[in-house]
Design a protein around this motif. Structure first.
Motif, PDB file in Angstrom:
ATOM      1  N   PRO A  69     -11.616  -4.117   1.064  1.00  0.00           N
ATOM      2  CA  PRO A  69     -10.923  -2.870   1.055  1.00  0.00           C
ATOM      3  C   PRO A  69      -9.322  -3.455   0.293  1.00  0.00           C
ATOM      4  CG  PRO A  69     -10.857  -3.056   3.230  1.00  0.00           C
ATOM      5  CD  PRO A  69     -11.824  -4.114   2.500  1.00  0.00           C
ATOM      6  N   LEU A  70      -8.973  -4.499   0.852  1.00  0.00           N
ATOM      7  CA  LEU A  70      -7.659  -4.856   0.276  1.00  0.00           C
ATOM      8  C   LEU A  70      -7.670  -5.564  -1.241  1.00  0.00           C
ATOM      9  CD1 LEU A  70      -4.807  -5.189   1.276  1.00  0.00           C
ATOM     10  CD2 LEU A  70      -5.078  -7.558   1.833  1.00  0.00           C
ATOM     11  N   LEU A  71      -8.792  -6.126  -1.418  1.00  0.00           N
ATOM     12  CA  LEU A  71      -8.944  -6.630  -2.914  1.00  0.00           C
ATOM     13  C   LEU A  71      -9.337  -5.509  -3.811  1.00  0.00           C
ATOM     14  CD1 LEU A  71     -10.899  -9.822  -2.250  1.00  0.00           C
ATOM     15  CD2 LEU A  71      -8.813  -9.828  -2.969  1.00  0.00           C
ATOM     16  N   ASN A  72      -9.968  -4.488  -3.337  1.00  0.00           N
ATOM     17  CA  ASN A  72     -10.216  -3.472  -4.040  1.00  0.00           C
ATOM     18  C   ASN A  72      -9.202  -2.606  -4.410  1.00  0.00           C
ATOM     19  OD1 ASN A  72     -13.161  -3.551  -4.196  1.00  0.00           O
ATOM     20  ND2 ASN A  72     -13.550  -2.569  -2.347  1.00  0.00           N
ATOM     21  N   VAL A  73      -8.363  -2.433  -3.659  1.00  0.00           N
ATOM     22  CA  VAL A  73      -6.892  -1.740  -3.961  1.00  0.00           C
ATOM     23  C   VAL A  73      -6.279  -2.566  -4.922  1.00  0.00           C
ATOM     24  CG1 VAL A  73      -4.287  -1.325  -2.754  1.00  0.00           C
ATOM     25  CG2 VAL A  73      -6.796  -0.732  -1.561  1.00  0.00           C
ATOM     26  N   ALA A  74      -6.054  -3.823  -4.762  1.00  0.00           N
ATOM     27  CA  ALA A  74      -5.373  -4.718  -5.627  1.00  0.00           C
ATOM     28  C   ALA A  74      -5.916  -4.728  -7.375  1.00  0.00           C
ATOM     29  CB  ALA A  74      -5.298  -6.305  -5.440  1.00  0.00           C
ATOM     30  N   VAL A  75      -7.309  -4.748  -7.370  1.00  0.00           N
ATOM     31  CA  VAL A  75      -7.900  -4.597  -8.676  1.00  0.00           C
ATOM     32  C   VAL A  75      -7.768  -3.042  -9.180  1.00  0.00           C
ATOM     33  CG1 VAL A  75     -10.177  -4.476  -9.640  1.00  0.00           C
ATOM     34  CG2 VAL A  75      -9.599  -6.227  -8.077  1.00  0.00           C
ATOM     35  N   TYR A  76      -7.829  -2.035  -8.272  1.00  0.00           N
ATOM     36  CA  TYR A  76      -7.726  -0.648  -8.938  1.00  0.00           C
ATOM     37  C   TYR A  76      -6.374  -0.238  -9.237  1.00  0.00           C
ATOM     38  CZ  TYR A  76     -12.648   0.557  -8.165  1.00  0.00           C
ATOM     39  OH  TYR A  76     -14.073   0.581  -8.258  1.00  0.00           O
ATOM     40  N   TYR A  77      -5.323  -0.787  -8.380  1.00  0.00           N
ATOM     41  CA  TYR A  77      -3.980  -0.626  -8.771  1.00  0.00           C
ATOM     42  C   TYR A  77      -3.823  -1.258 -10.094  1.00  0.00           C
ATOM     43  CZ  TYR A  77       0.912  -0.668  -8.679  1.00  0.00           C
ATOM     44  OH  TYR A  77       2.392  -0.204  -8.836  1.00  0.00           O
TER      45      TYR A  77
END
Length: 291
Positions: A69-77
């Motif tokens: 989820p942390l990587l997903n947040v970084a990518v989507y941000y």
């Protein structure tokens, strides 16, 4: 002929006398529900074991529950917040995006895992006698455990981006509870569909991705619908994906008010989805593991 008829009548009488049922027959809904409840401890252990096994073959193990989820947040941000500027109109976009991704992932994960609940456990289904509803309940509980684990990331992100800790945060408990009921209803529904149509699980990632893009996970629906017909805003806001994201944001974010009908919608969607999904799944009980 006569002896056979008498034999059949005697068997029928014995069946009626002792309450016997045909092997694999669908039980009455009340009896079925009681048997499901009686297996609640097995469901908890099975979902916990499934959660652990899911990451056992990777080098970092269950750390991926936090890293993913942390990587997903970084990518989507990077894509939506920086490149596409969907953060306009949102005071705390990082927390806004984090909550949206984590909460929506719970529903989409429950739906996808639910579609494989029967088809992915055919050996268990064919060899043991138990209410098949155990399986979608277990997959949904596994997804809920993953959501709770991911809050180790979500809560610090919300606090570190400037949101104050308040009593309003307790609203997250009913918000997640209602979402869990809704997600379980979807898991029941798609478990039956997935048992009949194995390709369902292959199509769901595309469906859930479109659903996410129409649920305001990466943007403010109010900001996005400015200048558009009012019905567009209404359709997006009553979408259950957006409803559960919004009630979670309402609990954790200071400047994220919701319309008065959002919480009633969250309750309504949960009741309808869980009731209809459970009933539809129960009606197909006799066919699981046989088709």
């Amino acid at each position: 002929m006569t002896s056979t008829a008498h034999s059949s009548d005697e068997v029928a009488a014995l069946v009626a006398r002792y309450g016997l049922q045909r092997a694999g027959a669908r039980l009455p809904l009340g009896t079925y529900t009681r048997q499901l409840w009686a297996r609640r401890h097995f469901i908890t252990e099975f979902s916990t074991a499934s959660n652990a096994v899911g990451f056992s073959r990777s080098f970092l193990g269950q750390a991926w529950q936090l890293l993913t989820p942390l990587l997903n947040v970084a990518v989507y941000y990077l894509i939506f917040g920086v490149l596409l500027h969907t953060k306009r109109g949102v005071d705390n976009f990082i927390a806004f995006l984090t909550i949206g991704l984590f909460v929506f992932s719970f529903t989409s994960g429950s739906l996808t895992a639910g579609a494989r609940a029967i088809s992915g456990n055919l050996g268990l289904t064919r060899s043991l006698h138990f209410p098949r509803a155990v399986l979608p309940v277990s997959t949904t509980l596994t997804a809920l455990q993953q959501l709770v684990s991911s809050m180790v990331i979500m809560v610090p992100v919300v606090l570190l981006t400037g949101e104050p800790l308040s009593l309003r945060w307790f609203l997250l408990i009913p918000a997640v509870g209602l979402q869990a009921a809704f997600s379980l209803g979807l898991a029941f529904l798609f478990a039956r569909l997935g048992a009949r149509v194995p390709d369902t699980s292959q199509m769901l990632p595309f469906i859930t991705r479109v659903w996410m893009y129409t649920s305001g996970v990466m943007y403010s629906i109010t900001e996005f619908t400015k200048g558009r017909p009012h019905w567009v805003k209404t359709v997006l806001e009553v979408n259950p994906g957006a409803v559960y994201v919004n009630v979670a944001r309402n609990a954790l974010l200071t400047n994220n008010p919701v319309h008065p009908y959002t919480w009633p919608l969250a309750i309504g969607w949960a009741i309808v989805a869980l009731g209809a999904g459970y009933l539809i799944f129960w009606q197909g009980e006799e066919e699981y593991g046989r088709v």
